[in-house]
Design a protein around this motif. Structure first.
Motif, PDB file in Angstrom:
ATOM      1  N   ARG A 124     -49.384 -36.853  -6.454  1.00 33.26           N
ATOM      2  CA  ARG A 124     -49.454 -35.636  -5.620  1.00 33.26           C
ATOM      3  C   ARG A 124     -50.825 -35.491  -4.971  1.00 33.26           C
ATOM      4  NH1 ARG A 124     -44.735 -32.830  -4.686  1.00 33.26           N
ATOM      5  NH2 ARG A 124     -43.365 -33.109  -6.456  1.00 33.26           N
ATOM      6  N   VAL A 125     -51.870 -35.848  -5.688  1.00 33.96           N
ATOM      7  CA  VAL A 125     -53.222 -35.776  -5.127  1.00 33.96           C
ATOM      8  C   VAL A 125     -53.355 -36.768  -3.972  1.00 33.96           C
ATOM      9  CG1 VAL A 125     -55.678 -36.181  -5.595  1.00 33.96           C
ATOM     10  CG2 VAL A 125     -54.282 -34.927  -7.249  1.00 33.96           C
ATOM     11  N   ARG A 126     -52.807 -37.990  -4.145  1.00 32.53           N
ATOM     12  CA  ARG A 126     -52.867 -38.981  -3.061  1.00 32.53           C
ATOM     13  C   ARG A 126     -52.099 -38.504  -1.837  1.00 32.53           C
ATOM     14  NH1 ARG A 126     -52.303 -42.738  -7.531  1.00 32.53           N
ATOM     15  NH2 ARG A 126     -50.074 -42.930  -7.100  1.00 32.53           N
ATOM     16  N   ILE A 127     -50.945 -37.877  -2.044  1.00 32.66           N
ATOM     17  CA  ILE A 127     -50.172 -37.362  -0.913  1.00 32.66           C
ATOM     18  C   ILE A 127     -50.957 -36.266  -0.191  1.00 32.66           C
ATOM     19  CG2 ILE A 127     -48.108 -36.039  -0.286  1.00 32.66           C
ATOM     20  CD1 ILE A 127     -46.619 -37.683  -2.470  1.00 32.66           C
ATOM     21  N   ALA A 128     -51.566 -35.359  -0.930  1.00 33.88           N
ATOM     22  CA  ALA A 128     -52.368 -34.291  -0.318  1.00 33.88           C
ATOM     23  C   ALA A 128     -53.549 -34.876   0.448  1.00 33.88           C
ATOM     24  CB  ALA A 128     -52.848 -33.309  -1.391  1.00 33.88           C
ATOM     25  N   LEU A 129     -54.197 -35.877  -0.125  1.00 38.98           N
ATOM     26  CA  LEU A 129     -55.320 -36.514   0.551  1.00 38.98           C
ATOM     27  C   LEU A 129     -54.854 -37.229   1.815  1.00 38.98           C
ATOM     28  CD1 LEU A 129     -58.302 -37.178   0.610  1.00 38.98           C
ATOM     29  CD2 LEU A 129     -57.844 -39.088  -0.922  1.00 38.98           C
ATOM     30  N   ALA A 130     -53.712 -37.893   1.750  1.00 42.45           N
ATOM     31  CA  ALA A 130     -53.168 -38.567   2.931  1.00 42.45           C
ATOM     32  C   ALA A 130     -52.843 -37.553   4.023  1.00 42.45           C
ATOM     33  CB  ALA A 130     -51.923 -39.369   2.565  1.00 42.45           C
ATOM     34  N   GLN A 131     -52.291 -36.397   3.655  1.00 39.87           N
ATOM     35  CA  GLN A 131     -51.996 -35.351   4.633  1.00 39.87           C
ATOM     36  C   GLN A 131     -53.280 -34.865   5.291  1.00 39.87           C
ATOM     37  OE1 GLN A 131     -49.891 -32.735   1.951  1.00 39.87           O
ATOM     38  NE2 GLN A 131     -47.915 -33.310   2.838  1.00 39.87           N
ATOM     39  N   PHE A 132     -54.325 -34.674   4.489  1.00 36.91           N
ATOM     40  CA  PHE A 132     -55.611 -34.241   5.028  1.00 36.91           C
ATOM     41  C   PHE A 132     -56.155 -35.279   6.004  1.00 36.91           C
ATOM     42  CE2 PHE A 132     -60.223 -34.301   4.948  1.00 36.91           C
ATOM     43  CZ  PHE A 132     -60.522 -32.996   5.298  1.00 36.91           C
ATOM     44  N   CYS A 133     -56.146 -36.553   5.585  1.00 32.11           N
ATOM     45  CA  CYS A 133     -56.651 -37.620   6.448  1.00 32.11           C
ATOM     46  C   CYS A 133     -55.871 -37.688   7.750  1.00 32.11           C
ATOM     47  CB  CYS A 133     -56.580 -38.963   5.721  1.00 32.11           C
ATOM     48  SG  CYS A 133     -57.784 -39.146   4.400  1.00 32.11           S
ATOM     49  N   TYR A 134     -54.564 -37.570   7.659  1.00 37.62           N
ATOM     50  CA  TYR A 134     -53.724 -37.623   8.855  1.00 37.62           C
ATOM     51  C   TYR A 134     -54.048 -36.469   9.793  1.00 37.62           C
ATOM     52  CZ  TYR A 134     -49.740 -37.754  11.948  1.00 37.62           C
ATOM     53  OH  TYR A 134     -48.969 -37.797  13.063  1.00 37.62           O
ATOM     54  N   SER A 135     -54.138 -35.272   9.250  1.00 39.07           N
ATOM     55  CA  SER A 135     -54.348 -34.101  10.098  1.00 39.07           C
ATOM     56  C   SER A 135     -55.727 -34.076  10.744  1.00 39.07           C
ATOM     57  CB  SER A 135     -54.104 -32.805   9.315  1.00 39.07           C
ATOM     58  OG  SER A 135     -55.083 -32.640   8.320  1.00 39.07           O
ATOM     59  N   HIS A 136     -56.677 -34.805  10.164  1.00 41.52           N
ATOM     60  CA  HIS A 136     -58.032 -34.840  10.714  1.00 41.52           C
ATOM     61  C   HIS A 136     -58.382 -36.194  11.328  1.00 41.52           C
ATOM     62  CE1 HIS A 136     -59.163 -30.879   9.248  1.00 41.52           C
ATOM     63  NE2 HIS A 136     -58.481 -31.173   8.149  1.00 41.52           N
ATOM     64  N   SER A 137     -57.384 -37.050  11.515  1.00 42.17           N
ATOM     65  CA  SER A 137     -57.553 -38.379  12.116  1.00 42.17           C
ATOM     66  C   SER A 137     -58.642 -39.191  11.416  1.00 42.17           C
ATOM     67  CB  SER A 137     -57.864 -38.255  13.608  1.00 42.17           C
ATOM     68  OG  SER A 137     -56.818 -37.605  14.275  1.00 42.17           O
ATOM     69  N   ILE A 138     -58.610 -39.189  10.100  1.00 39.45           N
ATOM     70  CA  ILE A 138     -59.575 -39.948   9.306  1.00 39.45           C
ATOM     71  C   ILE A 138     -58.892 -41.211   8.804  1.00 39.45           C
ATOM     72  CG2 ILE A 138     -60.984 -39.955   7.213  1.00 39.45           C
ATOM     73  CD1 ILE A 138     -61.158 -36.884   7.496  1.00 39.45           C
ATOM     74  N   ASP A 139     -59.486 -42.344   9.126  1.00 37.21           N
ATOM     75  CA  ASP A 139     -58.978 -43.637   8.668  1.00 37.21           C
ATOM     76  C   ASP A 139     -59.290 -43.790   7.184  1.00 37.21           C
ATOM     77  OD1 ASP A 139     -58.009 -46.452   9.490  1.00 37.21           O
ATOM     78  OD2 ASP A 139     -59.877 -46.832   8.388  1.00 37.21           O
ATOM     79  N   LEU A 140     -58.362 -44.350   6.436  1.00 41.12           N
ATOM     80  CA  LEU A 140     -58.525 -44.506   4.999  1.00 41.12           C
ATOM     81  C   LEU A 140     -59.769 -45.333   4.657  1.00 41.12           C
ATOM     82  CD1 LEU A 140     -57.408 -43.889   2.220  1.00 41.12           C
ATOM     83  CD2 LEU A 140     -55.913 -45.867   2.449  1.00 41.12           C
ATOM     84  N   GLU A 141     -60.011 -46.402   5.391  1.00 39.13           N
ATOM     85  CA  GLU A 141     -61.192 -47.223   5.134  1.00 39.13           C
ATOM     86  C   GLU A 141     -62.474 -46.449   5.406  1.00 39.13           C
ATOM     87  OE1 GLU A 141     -60.980 -51.005   7.068  1.00 39.13           O
ATOM     88  OE2 GLU A 141     -59.037 -51.462   6.179  1.00 39.13           O
ATOM     89  N   ASP A 142     -62.480 -45.608   6.452  1.00 41.63           N
ATOM     90  CA  ASP A 142     -63.650 -44.785   6.745  1.00 41.63           C
ATOM     91  C   ASP A 142     -63.894 -43.768   5.637  1.00 41.63           C
ATOM     92  OD1 ASP A 142     -64.025 -46.130   9.129  1.00 41.63           O
ATOM     93  OD2 ASP A 142     -62.992 -44.614  10.336  1.00 41.63           O
ATOM     94  N   LEU A 143     -62.818 -43.199   5.103  1.00 39.04           N
ATOM     95  CA  LEU A 143     -62.948 -42.251   4.003  1.00 39.04           C
ATOM     96  C   LEU A 143     -63.581 -42.927   2.792  1.00 39.04           C
ATOM     97  CD1 LEU A 143     -62.369 -39.534   2.577  1.00 39.04           C
ATOM     98  CD2 LEU A 143     -60.139 -40.485   1.966  1.00 39.04           C
ATOM     99  N   LEU A 144     -63.080 -44.099   2.442  1.00 37.84           N
ATOM    100  CA  LEU A 144     -63.612 -44.812   1.286  1.00 37.84           C
ATOM    101  C   LEU A 144     -65.084 -45.165   1.488  1.00 37.84           C
ATOM    102  CD1 LEU A 144     -60.601 -47.139   0.425  1.00 37.84           C
ATOM    103  CD2 LEU A 144     -61.306 -45.040  -0.736  1.00 37.84           C
ATOM    104  N   ALA A 145     -65.440 -45.601   2.694  1.00 39.89           N
ATOM    105  CA  ALA A 145     -66.837 -45.926   2.980  1.00 39.89           C
ATOM    106  C   ALA A 145     -67.717 -44.677   2.871  1.00 39.89           C
ATOM    107  CB  ALA A 145     -66.954 -46.547   4.372  1.00 39.89           C
ATOM    108  N   ALA A 146     -67.228 -43.547   3.375  1.00 38.16           N
ATOM    109  CA  ALA A 146     -67.995 -42.302   3.302  1.00 38.16           C
ATOM    110  C   ALA A 146     -68.194 -41.846   1.860  1.00 38.16           C
ATOM    111  CB  ALA A 146     -67.296 -41.207   4.109  1.00 38.16           C
TER     112      ALA A 146
END
Length: 72
Positions: free
Chosen positions: A9-31
């Motif tokens: 559920r946490v991963r789904i919520a995080l994916a929704q956040f990333c999608y809604s803010h146009s954040i690439d998963l690799e960029d998130l991990l690097a940040a």
């Protein structure tokens, strides 16, 4: 105290956040400073959720909210 959400559920919520803010998963991990050692299953799950959200959004734009899930 409320029940703690599952990791899924946490991963789904995080994916929704990333999608809604146009954040690439690799960029998130690097940040976050994550350079290696990530759980491959967790990353595959998030990637699948993001792919599904992208497909749904594209179909909604093409076919409208009422008809996006139809196969034709």
């Amino acid at each position: 105290m409320a029940d703690k959400p599952s990791h899924s559920r946490v991963r789904i919520a995080l994916a929704q956040f990333c999608y809604s803010h146009s954040i690439d998963l690799e960029d998130l991990l690097a940040a976050l400073g994550v350079t290696g050692g990530t759980d491959a299953e967790a990353m595959a799950h998030m990637a699948g959720v993001l792919d599904g959200m992208n497909i749904a959004a594209s179909r909604i734009r093409e076919h409208g909210l009422d008809n996006w899930a139809r196969s034709n």
